[in-house]
Design a protein around this motif. Structure first.
Motif, PDB file in Angstrom:
ATOM      1  N   ARG A   1       2.517   6.440  -7.079  1.00 34.17           N
ATOM      2  CA  ARG A   1       1.299   7.457  -7.701  1.00 34.17           C
ATOM      3  C   ARG A   1       1.566   8.885  -7.194  1.00 34.17           C
ATOM      4  N   ARG A   2       2.514   9.058  -6.263  1.00 28.62           N
ATOM      5  CA  ARG A   2       2.653  10.438  -5.643  1.00 28.62           C
ATOM      6  C   ARG A   2       1.243  11.107  -5.257  1.00 28.62           C
ATOM      7  N   ALA A   3       0.683   9.998  -4.256  1.00 23.41           N
ATOM      8  CA  ALA A   3      -0.664  10.503  -4.158  1.00 23.41           C
ATOM      9  C   ALA A   3      -0.673  11.346  -2.722  1.00 23.41           C
ATOM     10  N   LYS A   4      -1.771  12.318  -2.659  1.00 21.95           N
ATOM     11  CA  LYS A   4      -1.866  12.956  -1.613  1.00 21.95           C
ATOM     12  C   LYS A   4      -2.459  12.058  -0.419  1.00 21.95           C
ATOM     13  N   ALA A   5      -3.222  11.075  -0.929  1.00 25.88           N
ATOM     14  CA  ALA A   5      -3.798  10.071   0.115  1.00 25.88           C
ATOM     15  C   ALA A   5      -4.118   8.760  -0.678  1.00 25.88           C
ATOM     16  N   THR A   6      -3.909   7.944   0.140  1.00 22.76           N
ATOM     17  CA  THR A   6      -4.230   6.366  -0.573  1.00 22.76           C
ATOM     18  C   THR A   6      -5.039   5.798   0.681  1.00 22.76           C
ATOM     19  N   ILE A   7      -6.294   5.272   0.168  1.00 19.89           N
ATOM     20  CA  ILE A   7      -7.241   4.442   1.007  1.00 19.89           C
ATOM     21  C   ILE A   7      -7.216   3.033   0.594  1.00 19.89           C
ATOM     22  N   VAL A   8      -7.277   2.221   1.540  1.00 20.63           N
ATOM     23  CA  VAL A   8      -7.286   0.767   1.189  1.00 20.63           C
ATOM     24  C   VAL A   8      -8.838   0.426   1.131  1.00 20.63           C
ATOM     25  N   LEU A   9      -9.245  -0.143   0.120  1.00 22.13           N
ATOM     26  CA  LEU A   9     -10.616  -0.861  -0.191  1.00 22.13           C
ATOM     27  C   LEU A   9     -10.695  -2.111   0.054  1.00 22.13           C
TER      28      LEU A   9
ATOM     29  N   GLY B   1      -7.662   3.637 -10.570  1.00 22.19           N
ATOM     30  CA  GLY B   1      -7.745   3.496  -9.311  1.00 22.19           C
ATOM     31  C   GLY B   1      -7.770   4.616  -8.533  1.00 22.19           C
ATOM     32  N   ASN B   2      -8.173   5.803  -9.193  1.00 22.39           N
ATOM     33  CA  ASN B   2      -8.244   7.002  -8.659  1.00 22.39           C
ATOM     34  C   ASN B   2      -9.559   6.843  -8.052  1.00 22.39           C
ATOM     35  N   VAL B   3      -9.928   7.616  -6.781  1.00 22.57           N
ATOM     36  CA  VAL B   3     -11.120   7.428  -6.142  1.00 22.57           C
ATOM     37  C   VAL B   3     -11.986   8.599  -6.783  1.00 22.57           C
ATOM     38  N   ARG B   4     -13.091   8.295  -7.180  1.00 20.87           N
ATOM     39  CA  ARG B   4     -14.089   9.365  -7.766  1.00 20.87           C
ATOM     40  C   ARG B   4     -15.275   9.798  -7.206  1.00 20.87           C
ATOM     41  N   ALA B   5     -15.602   8.963  -6.194  1.00 23.81           N
ATOM     42  CA  ALA B   5     -16.812   9.289  -5.361  1.00 23.81           C
ATOM     43  C   ALA B   5     -16.639   8.451  -3.973  1.00 23.81           C
ATOM     44  N   PHE B   6     -17.108   9.075  -2.768  1.00 25.12           N
ATOM     45  CA  PHE B   6     -17.062   8.567  -1.483  1.00 25.12           C
ATOM     46  C   PHE B   6     -18.334   9.034  -0.911  1.00 25.12           C
ATOM     47  N   LEU B   7     -19.054   7.961  -0.575  1.00 28.57           N
ATOM     48  CA  LEU B   7     -20.352   7.965   0.088  1.00 28.57           C
ATOM     49  C   LEU B   7     -20.285   7.292   1.327  1.00 28.57           C
TER      50      LEU B   7
ATOM     51  N   VAL C   1       0.887  -1.141  -0.017  1.00 29.97           N
ATOM     52  CA  VAL C   1      -0.038  -0.091   0.188  1.00 29.97           C
ATOM     53  C   VAL C   1       0.758   1.119   0.118  1.00 29.97           C
ATOM     54  N   LEU C   2       2.126   1.183   0.723  1.00 26.34           N
ATOM     55  CA  LEU C   2       2.922   2.319   0.735  1.00 26.34           C
ATOM     56  C   LEU C   2       3.593   2.511  -0.444  1.00 26.34           C
ATOM     57  N   ALA C   3       4.042   1.605  -1.105  1.00 30.72           N
ATOM     58  CA  ALA C   3       4.715   1.692  -2.152  1.00 30.72           C
ATOM     59  C   ALA C   3       3.798   2.323  -3.303  1.00 30.72           C
ATOM     60  N   LEU C   4       2.493   1.738  -3.350  1.00 35.82           N
ATOM     61  CA  LEU C   4       1.557   2.206  -4.513  1.00 35.82           C
ATOM     62  C   LEU C   4       1.163   3.950  -3.956  1.00 35.82           C
ATOM     63  N   HIS C   5       1.171   4.183  -2.790  1.00 34.92           N
ATOM     64  CA  HIS C   5       1.064   5.510  -2.535  1.00 34.92           C
ATOM     65  C   HIS C   5       2.220   6.392  -3.074  1.00 34.92           C
ATOM     66  N   ARG C   6       3.323   5.776  -2.942  1.00 40.79           N
ATOM     67  CA  ARG C   6       4.752   6.600  -3.294  1.00 40.79           C
ATOM     68  C   ARG C   6       4.625   6.753  -4.982  1.00 40.79           C
TER      69      ARG C   6
ATOM     70  N   ALA D   1      -6.786   4.533  -4.443  1.00 37.05           N
ATOM     71  CA  ALA D   1      -7.365   3.220  -3.926  1.00 37.05           C
ATOM     72  C   ALA D   1      -6.442   2.177  -3.943  1.00 37.05           C
ATOM     73  N   SER D   2      -6.264   1.411  -3.038  1.00 36.45           N
ATOM     74  CA  SER D   2      -5.709   0.141  -3.015  1.00 36.45           C
ATOM     75  C   SER D   2      -6.648  -0.872  -2.758  1.00 36.45           C
ATOM     76  N   VAL D   3      -7.249  -1.804  -3.664  1.00 40.80           N
ATOM     77  CA  VAL D   3      -8.192  -2.775  -3.413  1.00 40.80           C
ATOM     78  C   VAL D   3      -7.512  -4.072  -2.776  1.00 40.80           C
ATOM     79  N   TYR D   4      -8.083  -4.313  -1.562  1.00 39.39           N
ATOM     80  CA  TYR D   4      -7.439  -5.593  -0.812  1.00 39.39           C
ATOM     81  C   TYR D   4      -8.592  -6.609  -0.937  1.00 39.39           C
ATOM     82  N   ARG D   5      -8.236  -7.931  -1.236  1.00 41.05           N
ATOM     83  CA  ARG D   5      -9.247  -8.982  -1.567  1.00 41.05           C
ATOM     84  C   ARG D   5      -9.048 -10.082  -0.256  1.00 41.05           C
ATOM     85  N   GLY D   6      -8.099  -9.686   0.596  1.00 40.83           N
ATOM     86  CA  GLY D   6      -7.830 -10.831   1.643  1.00 40.83           C
ATOM     87  C   GLY D   6      -8.839 -10.583   2.747  1.00 40.83           C
TER      88      GLY D   6
END
Length: 352
Positions: free
Chosen positions: A125-133, A151-157, A118-123, A210-215
């Protein structure tokens, strides 16, 4: 690098168990729940400080973890002056921190997520924020998160109604945040990261990934999920202590006393100092805490007994959770879904 564990909740859904035991130190087998999250953070060697953000019974939690040296980590504590919401708590715990990204965990999350990935993906993509889904069957009780193909977040409800559901990926309560992005959270103010901070990132078209985790992932904040987490570890669905490479087995401490004629059925867990008398039966998916006593002919099935609970002869306990120092009298029946707070007494021949 700093990590923040949001551990200030009162655990109201687990009452009465949490009246005297804050949720972060609710036992999972023989370890406090939060220790599993600390184990995850140890996957990232760069993390050199873990901040526990507390509000409810903070001294009890600090007594358990201390400065973290026994766990090989450095732990500090911040206590909210009043509940500040998830965003406010993060802002308060971060203080004047700058530099490397912040890793944040919600206090209910029980998972085996690959945090370095997750941290590697954040770096990357040079993201401001990364969320695990994580995907779930029924997302209405959680924060629903929509992403695009990149994988960019487009809506948060947050907690959508049934007609608003367009995907099955929810907020898993694990974030990597750039410290300068916390400027959008007002200081010393009740503020929700889910309803305020994340939507503002989307509105401003910031790089929010977003980092999608299916475990394995579960929210242990309800009695049903608390018991399920134990079953999942016993079955090996979540490989964690004490059942790593021992799924399905009956784990009995060498310091427990099991009398001849007692029946022990796996998977189950019997901790140090526990006594199981002749003719008693510990059935599958039961957890017998340290220094518990299970009397002659008693039957424990799919239940969790916290330390120092006494079950008298002939009692039948099924699908229940008892707090510390409970006393279940002779031939009592304690049924499915029962929760008993610390020092509860169930008198002889009672039915619950």
């Amino acid at each position: 690098m700093k990590a923040i564990l949001l551990a200030g909740g009162k655990g109201t859904r687990l009452r009465p168990l949490t009246l005297h035991t804050p949720k972060p130190i609710v036992p999972i087998f023989d370890r406090p729940f939060l220790q599993y999250q600390i184990d995850l953070l140890r996957q990232v060697p760069e993390i050199d400080e873990i901040v526990l953000s507390l509000n409810y019974q903070p001294r009890r939690i600090e007594e358990v973890f201390g400065d973290g040296s026994d766990l090989g980590v450095h732990i500090t504590y911040v206590v909210e002056p009043q509940p500040l919401g998830t965003g406010g708590a993060i802002k308060f715990a971060a203080g004047e921190y700058t530099g490397e990204p912040l890793v944040v965990f919600n206090g209910d999350v029980f998972t085996s997520v690959d945090l370095p990935a997750v941290l590697a993906l954040h770096r990357e993509r040079r993201a401001k924020a990364t969320i695990v889904l994580t995907p779930v069957d029924n997302p209405t009780a959680y924060g629903l998160v929509e992403t695009d193909e990149a994988g960019n977040v487009r809506a948060f409800l947050e907690k959508p109604s049934a007609d608003e559901i367009t995907c099955d990926t929810i907020n898993a309560g694990i974030y990597v945040l750039e410290p300068d992005s916390l400027d959008r959270i007002p200081a010393d103010t009740v503020f929700s990261i889910e309803r305020g901070y994340f939507p503002s990132l989307v509105a401003d078209r910031e790089t929010f990934v977003a980092s999608v985790y299916r475990g394995y992932w579960i929210d242990i904040g309800t009695p049903e999920k608390y018991r399920q987490a134990h079953r999942d570890i016993m079955d090996g669905r979540f490989p964690a202590r004490p059942f790593v490479k021992k799924a399905g087995q009956a784990l009995v401490s060498p310091a427990a006393k099991i009398e001849d004629g007692a029946i022990i059925e796996g998977p189950c867990f019997i901790d140090a100092g526990a006594t199981v008398k002749a003719g008693a039966r510990i059935a599958a998916y039961s957890v017998i805490g340290s220094h518990c006593h299970v009397g002659e002919g008693a039957t424990i099935t799919g239940s969790i007994l916290w330390p120092n609970t006494w079950v008298d002869a002939g009692a039948v306990v099924t699908g229940a959770v008892t707090g510390r120092h409970c006393h279940l009298g002779r031939h009592t029946t304690v049924g499915e879904g029962t929760l008993l707070g610390d020092k509860s007494v169930v008198t002889d021949y009672s039915h619950l």
